[in-house]
Design a protein around this motif. Sequence first.
Motif, PDB file in Angstrom:
ATOM      1  N   VAL A 173      -9.457  50.631  -5.432  1.00  0.00           N
ATOM      2  CA  VAL A 173      -8.839  51.047  -6.689  1.00  0.00           C
ATOM      3  C   VAL A 173      -8.109  52.371  -6.468  1.00  0.00           C
ATOM      4  N   LEU A 174      -6.884  52.448  -6.947  1.00  0.00           N
ATOM      5  CA  LEU A 174      -6.135  53.699  -6.968  1.00  0.00           C
ATOM      6  C   LEU A 174      -6.107  54.196  -8.406  1.00  0.00           C
ATOM      7  N   GLY A 175      -6.712  55.339  -8.641  1.00  0.00           N
ATOM      8  CA  GLY A 175      -6.731  55.895  -9.989  1.00  0.00           C
ATOM      9  C   GLY A 175      -5.372  56.419 -10.406  1.00  0.00           C
ATOM     10  N   THR A 176      -5.284  56.825 -11.659  1.00  0.00           N
ATOM     11  CA  THR A 176      -4.006  57.266 -12.212  1.00  0.00           C
ATOM     12  C   THR A 176      -3.427  58.438 -11.436  1.00  0.00           C
ATOM     13  N   ARG A 177      -4.249  59.429 -11.092  1.00  0.00           N
ATOM     14  CA  ARG A 177      -3.743  60.581 -10.355  1.00  0.00           C
ATOM     15  C   ARG A 177      -3.331  60.200  -8.938  1.00  0.00           C
ATOM     16  N   ALA A 178      -4.043  59.283  -8.318  1.00  0.00           N
ATOM     17  CA  ALA A 178      -3.650  58.828  -6.982  1.00  0.00           C
ATOM     18  C   ALA A 178      -2.291  58.136  -7.030  1.00  0.00           C
ATOM     19  N   LEU A 179      -2.095  57.293  -8.036  1.00  0.00           N
ATOM     20  CA  LEU A 179      -0.800  56.633  -8.190  1.00  0.00           C
ATOM     21  C   LEU A 179       0.297  57.645  -8.492  1.00  0.00           C
ATOM     22  N   ASN A 180      -0.047  58.639  -9.310  1.00  0.00           N
ATOM     23  CA  ASN A 180       0.923  59.673  -9.645  1.00  0.00           C
ATOM     24  C   ASN A 180       1.389  60.409  -8.397  1.00  0.00           C
ATOM     25  N   ARG A 181       0.441  60.876  -7.583  1.00  0.00           N
ATOM     26  CA  ARG A 181       0.810  61.658  -6.408  1.00  0.00           C
ATOM     27  C   ARG A 181       1.549  60.807  -5.378  1.00  0.00           C
ATOM     28  N   ALA A 182       1.155  59.548  -5.226  1.00  0.00           N
ATOM     29  CA  ALA A 182       1.869  58.676  -4.289  1.00  0.00           C
ATOM     30  C   ALA A 182       3.311  58.472  -4.734  1.00  0.00           C
ATOM     31  N   THR A 183       3.509  58.229  -6.014  1.00  0.00           N
ATOM     32  CA  THR A 183       4.860  58.011  -6.525  1.00  0.00           C
ATOM     33  C   THR A 183       5.703  59.267  -6.412  1.00  0.00           C
ATOM     34  N   LEU A 184       5.137  60.418  -6.755  1.00  0.00           N
ATOM     35  CA  LEU A 184       5.880  61.672  -6.641  1.00  0.00           C
ATOM     36  C   LEU A 184       6.275  61.948  -5.195  1.00  0.00           C
ATOM     37  N   ALA A 185       5.392  61.634  -4.252  1.00  0.00           N
ATOM     38  CA  ALA A 185       5.720  61.846  -2.846  1.00  0.00           C
ATOM     39  C   ALA A 185       6.911  60.992  -2.435  1.00  0.00           C
ATOM     40  N   ARG A 186       6.918  59.714  -2.843  1.00  0.00           N
ATOM     41  CA  ARG A 186       8.043  58.830  -2.493  1.00  0.00           C
ATOM     42  C   ARG A 186       9.336  59.305  -3.156  1.00  0.00           C
ATOM     43  N   GLN A 187       9.183  59.900  -4.347  1.00  0.00           N
ATOM     44  CA  GLN A 187      10.335  60.330  -5.132  1.00  0.00           C
ATOM     45  C   GLN A 187      10.824  61.734  -4.768  1.00  0.00           C
ATOM     46  N   LEU A 188      10.232  62.328  -3.753  1.00  0.00           N
ATOM     47  CA  LEU A 188      10.651  63.656  -3.267  1.00  0.00           C
ATOM     48  C   LEU A 188      10.391  64.731  -4.316  1.00  0.00           C
ATOM     49  N   LEU A 189       9.344  64.551  -5.114  1.00  0.00           N
ATOM     50  CA  LEU A 189       9.065  65.471  -6.210  1.00  0.00           C
ATOM     51  C   LEU A 189       7.802  66.316  -5.993  1.00  0.00           C
ATOM     52  N   LEU A 190       7.103  66.078  -4.888  1.00  0.00           N
ATOM     53  CA  LEU A 190       6.007  66.987  -4.544  1.00  0.00           C
ATOM     54  C   LEU A 190       6.539  68.183  -3.769  1.00  0.00           C
ATOM     55  N   ARG A 191       7.438  67.893  -2.836  1.00  0.00           N
ATOM     56  CA  ARG A 191       8.122  68.931  -2.067  1.00  0.00           C
ATOM     57  C   ARG A 191       9.577  68.521  -1.939  1.00  0.00           C
ATOM     58  N   ARG A 192      10.461  69.478  -2.100  1.00  0.00           N
ATOM     59  CA  ARG A 192      11.889  69.153  -1.963  1.00  0.00           C
ATOM     60  C   ARG A 192      12.193  68.763  -0.524  1.00  0.00           C
TER      61      ARG A 192
END
Length: 368
Positions: free
Chosen positions: A11-30
């Motif tokens: 199971v991937l919780g909501t925060r895990a999905l959030n961080r994975a998506t942000l990483a793919r979207q270049l939004l954790l680090r420019r």
Amino acid sequence: MTSKASTTAPVLGTRALNRATLARQLLLRRAPMSAEDAVAHLVGLQAQNVKPPYYALAARLDGFTPEDLSAPMAERRVARLVTLRSTIHTHTADDCLSLRPLVQAARDRELVNFRKGLVGVDLDRLAVLARELVEAEPRTMKQLREALLLHWPDADPQALAVAARCRLPLVQVTPRGLWGRGGQVELTTAEHWFGRPAEPVPAPDGTVLRYLAAFGPASVKDMQTWAGLTRLRDAFERLRPRLLTFRAPDGTELFDLPDAPRPDPDTAAPPRFLPEYDNLLLSHADRARLVPPEHRGRTWRGNQAYRVLLVDGFVAGLWKLEDTTLVVEPFGRLTGAGRDEIAAEGERMLAVMHPGEAYGIRFGAVRD
């Protein structure tokens, strides 16, 4: 129907999905990549309006300037046309010529909504005539309507123009779309603009992998929402041996690339200012990984999308530019440190997008 994953899948919780998506979207680090490479990685940028793609890249790329997107657009390496979900996107030339054929079936289905205005219209002939018109010289939609009405005077003018847009990959020619440049929408075909033919209709498998790289982990229904397509499960099943599977909190089966980033759920997510219509918020059937339940529906009014503020990776408010002021409208109370981080990100965004201009930052009342 959304498939439920095997009970043995993690199971991937909501925060895990959030961080994975942000990483793919270049939004954790420019990311230190070019605008053109970012447009390709993200499989296009929503571009209903001219400015959003620029703000989208400013939030994602290290060292970005608006000219970094205007230049490849002026050089015909990037362009604007209708693709995903029947909306205008900024794509690389390669995607204009390959992704548009993939979603062509959806554009054909769209014409069903205009059939009453197209009684007696030979759509194949219309496509040939429209292509000749726009390849002779770029045309506005008004000019295209008027020219096609000469052949079908009893048809609905708007339906004729929509039919041309649906049957042909019509690119908006520059200077439309360039930062700081005006220009009405004038159209020609993607093949004519780029000087090479479109690709044959591809199997969706390659696009599935690219979608997961930019938006995953995701379900079949998530990708169908992003693409505006149906019946993609067969492609996922063909790819299943190459993919990992997980479960969302509600049990929905999620697919992902084995080597894609899935950061720790506690990874810091800095504030980000996103434009209206950012694909981050339009590309999943279940948006809980980005929009808390209490804020669902607050980023839209009718057909109008608002500019969105992310705090700790989740939608936490809206923003707008009023004259020379950046106005931040949070959905909840902010700590002093939180306000400082948001203000610092706002100052950075303004320096990138409006260099040399004096802007202030004001926090508006909490939006209830």
